[in-house]
Write an enzyme that holds these catalytic residues in place. Structure first.
Site, PDB file in Angstrom:
ATOM      1  N   LYS A 183       0.808  -1.223   0.000  1.00 45.20           N
ATOM      2  CA  LYS A 183       0.000   0.000   0.000  1.00 45.20           C
ATOM      3  C   LYS A 183       0.840   1.271   0.000  1.00 45.20           C
ATOM      4  O   LYS A 183       0.323   2.343  -0.317  1.00 45.20           O
ATOM      5  CB  LYS A 183      -0.966  -0.016   1.179  1.00 45.20           C
TER       6      LYS A 183
HETATM    7  N1  PMP Z   1      -3.424  -8.361   1.386  1.00 44.68           N
HETATM    8  C1  PMP Z   1      -3.467  -7.442   2.368  1.00 44.68           C
HETATM    9  C2  PMP Z   1      -2.903  -7.787   3.699  1.00 44.68           C
HETATM   10  C3  PMP Z   1      -4.038  -6.189   2.130  1.00 44.68           C
HETATM   11  O1  PMP Z   1      -4.085  -5.272   3.122  1.00 44.68           O
HETATM   12  C4  PMP Z   1      -4.579  -5.931   0.855  1.00 44.68           C
HETATM   13  C5  PMP Z   1      -5.229  -4.622   0.595  1.00 44.68           C
HETATM   14  N2  PMP Z   1      -6.558  -4.521   1.049  1.00 44.68           N
HETATM   15  C6  PMP Z   1      -4.529  -6.925  -0.128  1.00 44.68           C
HETATM   16  C7  PMP Z   1      -3.935  -8.127   0.178  1.00 44.68           C
HETATM   17  C8  PMP Z   1      -5.131  -6.757  -1.491  1.00 44.68           C
HETATM   18  O2  PMP Z   1      -4.499  -5.758  -2.236  1.00 44.68           O
HETATM   19  P1  PMP Z   1      -5.347  -4.892  -3.233  1.00 44.68           P
HETATM   20  O3  PMP Z   1      -6.195  -3.975  -2.398  1.00 44.68           O
HETATM   21  O4  PMP Z   1      -4.340  -4.143  -4.035  1.00 44.68           O
HETATM   22  O5  PMP Z   1      -6.188  -5.794  -4.038  1.00 44.68           O
END
Ligand code: PMP
Length: 341
Positions: free
Chosen positions: A45
């Site tokens: 992120k």
């Molecule tokens: N794994 C974790 C631990 C996350 O915090 C997130 C984000 N919500 C994701 C996977 C998925 O990533 P994305 O939001 O880019 O699909």
């Protein structure tokens, strides 16, 4: 990462691909984990927080002393707070009042102002964290609302960084990318870049039981009966995220909370890689695909590992927590002893 940097934000991106050597026994092809925990905020992120905030700066939306608003207590909240601190902005996070005290301390340690909002109200209720965040952003001059589930800057951040990194690191040989989808930004942003280089690269989304994403991909419909609580945090959703480009995904695989938890522990014990719960989920999906004969000796598989295991010490890395969920800790016994390269 070596060298000197002007600030911690310069450490964002260029995360390593690490070959996995033990969890893939009897599976053809070579498999790598992309370790997003190597970002300075320890998750994928960081990339979107930096990109979205810098885009807003380029558009002249943020002046000195600006305020950045978001709704998550998780990795995005921390990343936004980190970017805001370095750039001299304020960070306001509207989060559910069910958020654990430890997580709130974590966000406050990065200077965020945290607003607790009732968890048990519909999203459209003025007290919900979505509505509170929207209102704060609307009422605060010189502010932006990140809104990661619907912000195309999220997907774009990965199109510009994660995708090109995977292509370069595999010297264009990547055949499969497997990743959990929450907002969908990481997987589908990377996917767009990779499919532009080679349309045959297969993109596999990983969804949770209790989430609508897999069915929506297959039918274009949201099945409300599929929605129920599950334990894996950060993946799956009860609505259709605008940042998730479904046309980039070849297929979705669903994994159970228990198999994902077991796999997360196994990655630590067999590979020495301390990764988060969704990394285990994605690795479990890899194993399920292998059982279906998805891979051959030419396969070059990249599994996205979104964050670090240290965030899950009271959850998946706690034997007590595992037992409370009714998960079988005994499956982990002797794993270390069995491990051989
Ligand atoms: N794994 C974790 C631990 C996350 O915090 C997130 C984000 N919500 C994701 C996977 C998925 O990533 P994305 O939001 O880019 O699909």
């Amino acid at each position: 990462m070596t060298g000197k940097y002007r600030n911690v934000l310069e450490l964002i991106g260029d995360t390593p691909l690490v070959q996995l050597n033990r969890i893939n026994q009897d599976i053809p092809g070579v498999v790598y984990a992309k370790l997003e925990c190597c970002n300075p905020g320890h998750s994928t992120k960081d990339r979107i927080a930096l990109h979205i905030i810098e885009e807003a700066e380029r558009k002249g939306l943020l002046q000195p002393g600006a305020t950045i608003v978001e709704t998550t207590s998780g990795n995005t909240g921390f990343a936004v707070a980190m970017v805001a601190i370095v750039k001299g902005y304020k960070c306001i996070l509207a989060v559910s009042d069910k958020t654990k005290a430890e997580k709130i301390s974590f966000l406050k340690a990065m200077g965020a102002k945290v607003f607790l909002c009732p968890a048990n109200v519909p999203a459209e209720d003025p007290r919900s964290y979505y509505e509170v965040a929207k209102r704060i952003a609307a009422e605060t001059p010189n502010s932006i609302y990140i809104n990661q589930y619907f912000n195309q800057g999220n997907t774009e951040a990965h199109y510009l960084t994660t995708g090109p990194e995977i292509w370069k690191q595999t010297e264009g040989k990547v055949t499969h990318v497997i990743g959990c989808t929450g907002t969908g930004g990481t997987l589908t942003g990377s996917a767009r870049y990779l499919k532009e280089q080679n349309p045959d690269v297969k993109i596999i989304g990983v969804d949770a039981y209790g989430s609508i994403l897999k069915t929506y991909h297959e039918t274009g419909e949201v099945d409300k009966d599929e929605i129920y609580p599950y334990r894996i945090e950060g993946m799956g959703k009860n609505l259709v995220p605008g940042a998730l480009h479904f046309d980039m995904i070849d297929k979705f695989v669903k994994v159970t909370d228990e198999e994902a938890a077991y796999r997360t522990r196994e990655i630590a014990l067999k590979e020495g890689v301390m990764a988060g719960y969704t990394s285990g989920a994605a690795t479990q999906a890899y194993r399920q695909l292998a059982e279906l004969g998805e891979f051959d000796e030419n396969s070059v598989i990249v599994i996205l590992y979104p964050d670090h295991g240290s965030r899950y010490m009271t959850k998946v890395f706690s034997d007590d927590w595992m037992a409370e969920q009714g998960f079988t800790n005994s499956r982990l016994n002797g794993l270390e002893a069995r491990a051989t390269v």
